[in-house]
Write a protein that holds these residues in place. Structure first.
Motif, PDB file in Angstrom:
ATOM      1  N   HIS A 172       0.826  -1.191   0.000  1.00 25.87           N
ATOM      2  CA  HIS A 172       0.000   0.000   0.000  1.00 25.87           C
ATOM      3  C   HIS A 172       0.871   1.256   0.000  1.00 25.87           C
ATOM      4  CE1 HIS A 172      -4.215  -1.087   0.211  1.00 25.87           C
ATOM      5  NE2 HIS A 172      -3.923  -2.073   1.030  1.00 25.87           N
ATOM      6  N   HIS A 173       0.212   2.389  -0.242  1.00 21.87           N
ATOM      7  CA  HIS A 173       0.882   3.687  -0.169  1.00 21.87           C
ATOM      8  C   HIS A 173       0.898   4.207   1.266  1.00 21.87           C
ATOM      9  CE1 HIS A 173       2.491   7.399  -1.675  1.00 21.87           C
ATOM     10  NE2 HIS A 173       1.460   8.104  -1.251  1.00 21.87           N
ATOM     11  N   PRO A 221       1.881   4.416 -14.632  1.00 23.14           N
ATOM     12  CA  PRO A 221       1.136   5.684 -14.573  1.00 23.14           C
ATOM     13  C   PRO A 221       2.083   6.870 -14.469  1.00 23.14           C
ATOM     14  CG  PRO A 221       1.067   4.589 -12.448  1.00 23.14           C
ATOM     15  CD  PRO A 221       1.760   3.638 -13.384  1.00 23.14           C
ATOM     16  N   VAL A 222       1.788   7.918 -15.193  1.00 21.62           N
ATOM     17  CA  VAL A 222       2.613   9.123 -15.153  1.00 21.62           C
ATOM     18  C   VAL A 222       1.780  10.379 -14.876  1.00 21.62           C
ATOM     19  CG1 VAL A 222       4.363   8.177 -16.691  1.00 21.62           C
ATOM     20  CG2 VAL A 222       2.426   9.408 -17.664  1.00 21.62           C
ATOM     21  N   GLY A 269      12.087   9.841  -1.371  1.00 16.40           N
ATOM     22  CA  GLY A 269      12.272  10.502  -2.657  1.00 16.40           C
ATOM     23  C   GLY A 269      13.375   9.815  -3.444  1.00 16.40           C
ATOM     24  N   LYS A 270      13.327   9.948  -4.745  1.00 13.67           N
ATOM     25  CA  LYS A 270      14.333   9.347  -5.619  1.00 13.67           C
ATOM     26  C   LYS A 270      15.070  10.461  -6.361  1.00 13.67           C
ATOM     27  CE  LYS A 270      11.262   7.168  -7.966  1.00 13.67           C
ATOM     28  NZ  LYS A 270      10.597   6.342  -8.989  1.00 13.67           N
ATOM     29  N   PHE A 271      16.368  10.274  -6.515  1.00  8.98           N
ATOM     30  CA  PHE A 271      17.152  11.220  -7.304  1.00  8.98           C
ATOM     31  C   PHE A 271      18.194  10.432  -8.086  1.00  8.98           C
ATOM     32  CE2 PHE A 271      20.724  14.041  -8.124  1.00  8.98           C
ATOM     33  CZ  PHE A 271      20.080  15.120  -8.688  1.00  8.98           C
ATOM     34  N   ASP A 272      18.277  10.698  -9.370  1.00  6.95           N
ATOM     35  CA  ASP A 272      19.192   9.992 -10.262  1.00  6.95           C
ATOM     36  C   ASP A 272      20.385  10.894 -10.558  1.00  6.95           C
ATOM     37  OD1 ASP A 272      20.509   8.561 -12.170  1.00  6.95           O
ATOM     38  OD2 ASP A 272      18.767   8.165 -13.420  1.00  6.95           O
ATOM     39  N   ASP A 295       7.721   7.068  -5.168  1.00  7.64           N
ATOM     40  CA  ASP A 295       7.070   5.783  -5.426  1.00  7.64           C
ATOM     41  C   ASP A 295       5.709   5.776  -4.742  1.00  7.64           C
ATOM     42  OD1 ASP A 295       9.059   4.595  -6.964  1.00  7.64           O
ATOM     43  OD2 ASP A 295      10.188   3.998  -5.185  1.00  7.64           O
ATOM     44  N   TYR A 296       4.778   5.053  -5.341  1.00  8.80           N
ATOM     45  CA  TYR A 296       3.466   4.910  -4.712  1.00  8.80           C
ATOM     46  C   TYR A 296       3.451   3.726  -3.751  1.00  8.80           C
ATOM     47  CZ  TYR A 296      -1.533   4.248  -4.047  1.00  8.80           C
ATOM     48  OH  TYR A 296      -2.760   4.095  -3.481  1.00  8.80           O
ATOM     49  N   HIS A 297       3.897   2.576  -4.205  1.00 11.87           N
ATOM     50  CA  HIS A 297       3.914   1.377  -3.368  1.00 11.87           C
ATOM     51  C   HIS A 297       5.173   1.415  -2.495  1.00 11.87           C
ATOM     52  CE1 HIS A 297       0.587  -0.255  -5.697  1.00 11.87           C
ATOM     53  NE2 HIS A 297       1.246   0.061  -6.807  1.00 11.87           N
ATOM     54  N   LEU A 298       4.989   1.526  -1.177  1.00  9.73           N
ATOM     55  CA  LEU A 298       6.096   1.759  -0.255  1.00  9.73           C
ATOM     56  C   LEU A 298       6.396   0.515   0.570  1.00  9.73           C
ATOM     57  CD1 LEU A 298       5.114   5.313   1.037  1.00  9.73           C
ATOM     58  CD2 LEU A 298       6.666   4.722  -0.833  1.00  9.73           C
TER      59      LEU A 298
END
Length: 600
Positions: A236-237, A268-269, A514-517, A571-574
């Motif tokens: 779930h989120h 989904p975007v 959060g994600k960072f590339d 991400d949605y699913h954590l």
């Protein structure tokens, strides 16, 4: 040169409509023709791409036909003529003339009027329109319409439905580890593929000939339980068991993951999927610590709130917006480190010469960020900085100037204590006996006489003193070895503890959700986002604010920036949240299953 281009439209003998356009020309020569790059474009097909030139002089204007073309001036063909208000100059079907400009910014005004209209009856016709009549065919329009309707219904509904009923038996899933495989089917049994609304995503491509893997029942939408056959560990989120979260109950899987949209369509975007809840989250969940967010443009996204360690003993962290007056300092048990010193050319100039070819590449004059911060295998993040890989080439752990080749291990304090004890004990044993031993404790005696008893000297005491001095220098001296970077704790005789070094508690990520590339930003200089060249303390949180990211990134509809939706960074699913479903699928009445059981 600026000129007015006046298009005249004659509505009647006495009424003329004029459309004026102020235009700019690079020189005093105006090209006339059908091509759009001409200063005076004439759109009629009877005009050549470039048919004439108008040369504007100080007192008059002259029009000249280009090679291979002629002008019609007052009814006579010519290649050159003066352009005046009285002359009747024709360029193809257009009359071109000269007049006074209305705009004070224009140097001259050119008039253009279409005077010869094309006769549509003069065009050759391929077919006589009068012969093309649906009603004059073999079938009337009504009969033809019903026939086409029946044909479409047969191909698009009847045959696929019969195909669905014709299949030997409905497919049943084997297991999540061995997904369903479509058995060989008769050709007519696969006609239900006409119902497919598009190509499957690349993730589900192996199911493209097995519709029943997801569509268990005809004319019934795909149920979430069919997704969890394979995606059984999807989380779930948020924790759906917390009271008050009913207003945020997630919808169907297909609400976000839309299949049959092409190769990447299942991902989904659309940022609206997230903004529907997060744009007014505080109203839906009173008391939440999260801040409303709706878009990455302007004030639609709150300021970043990194998780900063404030108590290294318990790893407790605080989340406060960057730039806030009470923004915390990071307490990681790392002291004495300065990015400014390591990036300052003057501070390491002599070290470069001393360690050329070892710690620094040949010809280097200073340290760079990339000398210590190395990308991980995937290029997304950075590998942790370590003493062995990044520091010891410059910071050698020497402890005795008399023996600069001997270094201490970088590890546990008891290993350092053992190394110092062994070193100074061995050094003492290699030295000759002290002179006072012969003078006071081992005097010469005559043969046959007894040796006088004296208290022997404690040879271990000088060694212990030297060891303690070295321990004090290594662990306590701020300019020494350990205390240069680490917080040290002296020994406590009552607790029978030795020297201790508090572990460094650097956070793996300031923004854990959060994600960072870093790889995607490799063309951007590090200091563009991280103020390392001016950082003098390891307590500085060198993370940029949201305004730094917004300089290049905008919301989903951004045109002048990089369009960036929520899933680019979140991400949605954590992990750590309950599973979305845990029920077994095979042999279960799907209509009776809940969308999400909320248990782990």
């Amino acid at each position: 040169m600026r000129f007015e281009l006046c298009f005249l439209t004659r509505l009647s003998d006495d009424e003329v409509r004029t459309r004026r356009t102020l235009k700019e020309a690079t020189g005093r020569r105006l090209r006339v023709g059908r091509a759009p790059e001409n200063e005076i474009p004439l759109k009629d097909l009877r005009v050549a791409a470039h048919e004439a030139d108008i040369n504007v002089r100080d007192d008059d204007a002259v029009i000249e036909a280009v090679e291979g073309h002629t002008l019609l001036v007052d009814g006579f063909e010519t290649t050159r003529a003066a352009l005046t208000a009285d002359n009747d100059v024709r360029v193809g079907p257009y009359r071109v003339g000269l007049t006074m400009p209305e705009s004070p910014q224009a140097d001259v005004a050119i008039t253009v009027e279409l005077v010869e209209f094309e006769d549509s009856h003069a065009r050759p016709t391929i077919l006589d329109p009068g012969r093309i009549r649906i009603g004059q065919g073999l079938l009337s329009r009504r009969t033809l319409s019903w026939s086409l309707f029946a044909l479409v219904a047969l191909i698009a509904f009847a045959l696929p439905f019969l195909s669905y009923l014709w299949k030997p038996s409905p497919l049943t899933p084997l297991s999540a580890e061995a997904p369903m495989q479509a058995p060989a089917q008769p050709v007519l049994a696969s006609l239900d593929t006409f119902w497919s609304s598009g190509d499957l995503s690349s993730s589900h491509k192996f199911l493209e000939k097995n519709c029943e893997a997801c569509h268990v029942k005809a004319f019934v939408r795909v149920e979430d339980q069919m997704c969890t056959i394979c995606h059984k560990d999807i989380r779930h989120h948020f924790d759906v068991s917390i009271p008050g979260h009913e207003a945020l109950a997630p919808g169907r899987c297909a609400t976000c993951h839309r299949e049959h949209q092409g190769r990447d369509g299942v991902v989904p975007v659309q940022q609206q999927l997230c903004a529907d809840c997060h744009k007014d989250l505080k109203e839906k969940l009173p008391g939440t610590t999260l801040i409303n967010a709706s878009d990455f443009e302007g004030d639609g996204h709150p300021q970043f709130r990194p998780s900063v360690t404030v108590d290294p003993a318990t790893c407790a962290a605080e989340r406060i917006s960057i730039g806030a007056p009470n923004f915390p300092r990071e307490k990681s048990n790392l002291i004495g480190f300065s990015h400014e010193q390591h990036l300052d050319q003057a501070n390491i100039k002599d070290m470069v010469g001393r360690l050329a070819g070892k710690a620094f590449p040949a010809g280097a004059t200073s340290l760079q960020c990339a000398d210590c911060h190395k990308p991980d295998a995937g290029g997304v993040g950075m590998t942790p900085v370590s003493m062995l890989a990044n520091c010891q080439s410059c910071h050698v752990l020497t402890f005795d100037q008399r023996d600069p080749q001997r270094v201490l291990p970088h590890g546990q304090p008891h290993e350092v204590i053992a190394a110092l004890s062994d070193y100074y004990t061995a050094r003492s044993l290699r030295q000759p006996a002290p002179s006072e031993r012969l003078a006071n404790n081992d005097p010469r005696r005559r043969a046959g006489s007894q040796q006088s008893e004296k208290t022997p000297i404690d040879l271990g005491r000088p060694v212990q003193n030297e060891i303690q001095t070295a321990l004090q220098r290594v662990f306590a001296d701020p300019k020494g070895t350990c205390a240069l970077c680490h917080v040290t704790v002296p020994p406590d005789p009552a607790a029978k503890t030795d020297w201790q070094v508090l572990p460094v508690r650097l956070r793996a990520a300031w923004m854990p959700k959060g994600k960072f590339d870093h790889g995607a930003h490799r063309t951007t200089a590090c200091e563009t986002c991280h103020a390392a060249p001016t950082s003098r303390s390891p307590e500085d949180v060198l993370m940029p604010g949201v305004e730094t990211c917004q300089a290049c990134h905008g919301g989903q509809e951004a045109s002048a920036k990089v369009p960036s939706t929520c899933i680019m960074c979140h991400d949605y699913h954590l992990e750590g949240m309950p599973r979305m479903a845990v029920a077994a699928i095979q042999g279960v009445d799907h209509a009776s299953l809940p969308l999400a059981c909320g248990v782990d």
